[in-house]
Design a protein around this motif. Structure first.
Motif, mmCIF file in Angstrom:
data_model
loop_
_atom_site.group_PDB
_atom_site.id
_atom_site.type_symbol
_atom_site.label_atom_id
_atom_site.label_comp_id
_atom_site.label_asym_id
_atom_site.label_seq_id
_atom_site.Cartn_x
_atom_site.Cartn_y
_atom_site.Cartn_z
ATOM 1 N N PRO A 1 7.816 -18.020 8.989
ATOM 2 C CA PRO A 1 6.797 -17.535 8.045
ATOM 3 C C PRO A 1 6.800 -18.339 6.756
ATOM 4 N N MET A 2 5.616 -18.603 6.200
ATOM 5 C CA MET A 2 5.527 -19.225 4.884
ATOM 6 C C MET A 2 6.092 -18.297 3.824
ATOM 7 N N ARG A 3 5.789 -17.021 3.977
ATOM 8 C CA ARG A 3 6.244 -16.044 2.987
ATOM 9 C C ARG A 3 6.829 -14.842 3.727
ATOM 10 N N LEU A 4 5.960 -13.879 3.994
ATOM 11 C CA LEU A 4 6.345 -12.675 4.720
ATOM 12 C C LEU A 4 5.405 -12.491 5.903
ATOM 13 N N TRP A 5 5.836 -11.716 6.873
ATOM 14 C CA TRP A 5 4.924 -11.265 7.921
ATOM 15 C C TRP A 5 4.172 -10.055 7.392
ATOM 16 N N HIS A 6 2.848 -10.052 7.566
ATOM 17 C CA HIS A 6 2.017 -8.965 7.069
ATOM 18 C C HIS A 6 1.469 -8.144 8.239
ATOM 19 N N PHE A 7 1.604 -6.830 8.128
ATOM 20 C CA PHE A 7 0.960 -5.895 9.054
ATOM 21 C C PHE A 7 0.219 -4.857 8.205
ATOM 22 N N ALA A 8 -0.570 -4.020 8.842
ATOM 23 C CA ALA A 8 -1.320 -3.000 8.105
ATOM 24 C C ALA A 8 -1.032 -1.612 8.668
ATOM 25 N N PHE A 9 -0.967 -0.639 7.756
ATOM 26 C CA PHE A 9 -0.836 0.768 8.121
ATOM 27 C C PHE A 9 -1.871 1.503 7.279
ATOM 28 N N ASP A 10 -3.097 1.542 7.785
ATOM 29 C CA ASP A 10 -4.237 2.030 7.006
ATOM 30 C C ASP A 10 -4.604 3.473 7.296
ATOM 31 N N SER A 11 -3.992 4.065 8.325
ATOM 32 C CA SER A 11 -4.354 5.433 8.673
ATOM 33 C C SER A 11 -3.186 6.111 9.390
ATOM 34 N N LEU A 12 -2.982 7.391 9.084
ATOM 35 C CA LEU A 12 -1.958 8.162 9.789
ATOM 36 C C LEU A 12 -2.346 8.397 11.249
ATOM 37 N N ASP A 13 -3.599 8.122 11.587
ATOM 38 C CA ASP A 13 -4.047 8.326 12.968
ATOM 39 C C ASP A 13 -3.260 7.481 13.957
ATOM 40 N N TYR A 14 -2.731 6.331 13.513
ATOM 41 C CA TYR A 14 -1.952 5.516 14.444
ATOM 42 C C TYR A 14 -0.490 5.389 14.021
ATOM 43 N N ARG A 15 0.005 6.485 13.442
ATOM 44 C CA ARG A 15 1.414 6.539 13.022
ATOM 45 C C ARG A 15 2.359 6.202 14.167
ATOM 46 N N ASP A 16 2.151 6.799 15.326
ATOM 47 C CA ASP A 16 3.064 6.568 16.449
ATOM 48 C C ASP A 16 3.065 5.109 16.878
ATOM 49 N N GLU A 17 1.895 4.470 16.832
ATOM 50 C CA GLU A 17 1.813 3.060 17.203
ATOM 51 C C GLU A 17 2.538 2.174 16.200
ATOM 52 N N VAL A 18 2.482 2.559 14.932
ATOM 53 C CA VAL A 18 3.215 1.811 13.910
ATOM 54 C C VAL A 18 4.711 1.913 14.147
ATOM 55 N N VAL A 19 5.182 3.125 14.380
ATOM 56 C CA VAL A 19 6.621 3.334 14.607
ATOM 57 C C VAL A 19 7.081 2.588 15.862
#
Length: 300
Positions: free
Chosen positions: A193-211
């Motif tokens: 990575p140049m800096r950091l790896w970026h991901f998004a967590f924009d809604s609690l609707d996909y909480r399980d998928e984030v975890v």
């Protein structure tokens, strides 16, 4: 002096559209740059709507010039001709730019309510291989793709090339954690990575998928606390509790959020407090309630 004047109103990184335009106009023998004093043409780009007023005076300043204004902050329907959009960027107009920059895909199929990408670019499609905008003197590449993981095979193909050329990479708009599987997580772990790896967590609707995605990244060996961050979108004050919950979930998973405030919503004190709390040195030392208590006590 005559020629084509470029006007970068508010880009936070080199403006790719203007870089393409510069290559195009120079290929036609037209002197092009940011310092053309008596231009025949003016090409302006506005990224943020709040700044669109900054181009209002161009027609008065350059009454004899042809004025062309674009950018997502000015006109979502405005696009470069495809043959211009695929040209090699003119890196020379940004002398401090020491990395490749471009899109390998365009569009997104998600349709998030706050996002302009579907209206601006349409549905997901493959656009261009990174070798087509590579400067051999560069050792880094910034990819502006909005959701490159929609095509796993393409992602693996372009990252094969990035690895073969020993380039550091930044997926500037983030990667979609819902599309991460073991193969993709493993590939991310291989890349630099140049800096950091970026991901998004924009809604609690996909909480399980984030975890679940975090577990895959952890299994692949990524340093979740120091090398990964999460765009947490906060639309307005009514969404504060929702954003706090997302941040707390990430804290529990030992990975770091980055609050993305909606520029067009009034910023309340609570929104400001949440954003300041997520600065890593504060976020990892206290929870939000502790941070607010310290503020009220005059400690923080």
């Amino acid at each position: 002096m005559s020629g084509a004047l470029l006007y970068d109103v508010d880009s936070t990184i080199p403006n790719l559209a203007l870089m393409h335009i510069s290559t195009w106009r120079k290929s036609m023998g037209i002197e092009t740059g940011f310092d053309i004093s008596c231009p025949d043409e003016v090409w302006a780009s506005v990224v943020f709507k709040a700044n669109r007023h900054k181009v209002d005076g161009l027609r008065f300043m350059f009454p004899d010039a042809e004025i062309d204004i674009g950018g997502s902050g000015y006109d979502l329907s405005k696009r470069l001709p495809e043959e211009v959009d695929l040209l090699m960027p003119d890196y020379s107009i940004y002398p401090d730019c020491d990395y490749d920059i471009g899109f390998t895909t365009r569009g997104c199929n998600r349709g998030c309510g706050f996002c302009v990408v579907p209206r601006k670019e349409g549905r997901f499609r493959v656009h261009q291989h990174p070798s087509e905008f590579h400067d051999p003197s560069h050792t880094k590449v910034v990819l502006l793709d909005n959701n490159v993981l929609f095509d796993k095979d393409w992602f693996l193909q372009i990252t094969d090339w990035i690895l073969a050329n020993n380039l550091e990479v930044d997926f500037n708009q983030g990667l979609d954690i819902r599309l991460v599987d073991r193969d993709i997580a493993g590939r991310i772990a291989e890349l630099k990575p140049m800096r950091l790896w970026h991901f998004a967590f924009d809604s609690l609707d996909y909480r399980d998928e984030v975890v679940h995605g975090i577990a895959l990244l952890r299994e692949a060996g990524l340093d979740l606390r120091h090398r990964v961050n999460w765009y947490v979108y906060l639309h307005d004050d009514s969404q504060c509790e929702d954003a706090l919950e997302r941040c707390r979930i990430l804290r529990g998973e030992k990975t770091t959020p980055y609050i993305m405030l909606n520029r067009e919503s009034p910023r309340t004190q609570r929104m400001t407090d949440i954003k300041r709390w997520t600065r890593p040195h504060i976020f990892w030392s206290t929870d939000f309630d502790g941070y607010v208590a310290n503020l009220k006590g005059g400690v923080a």
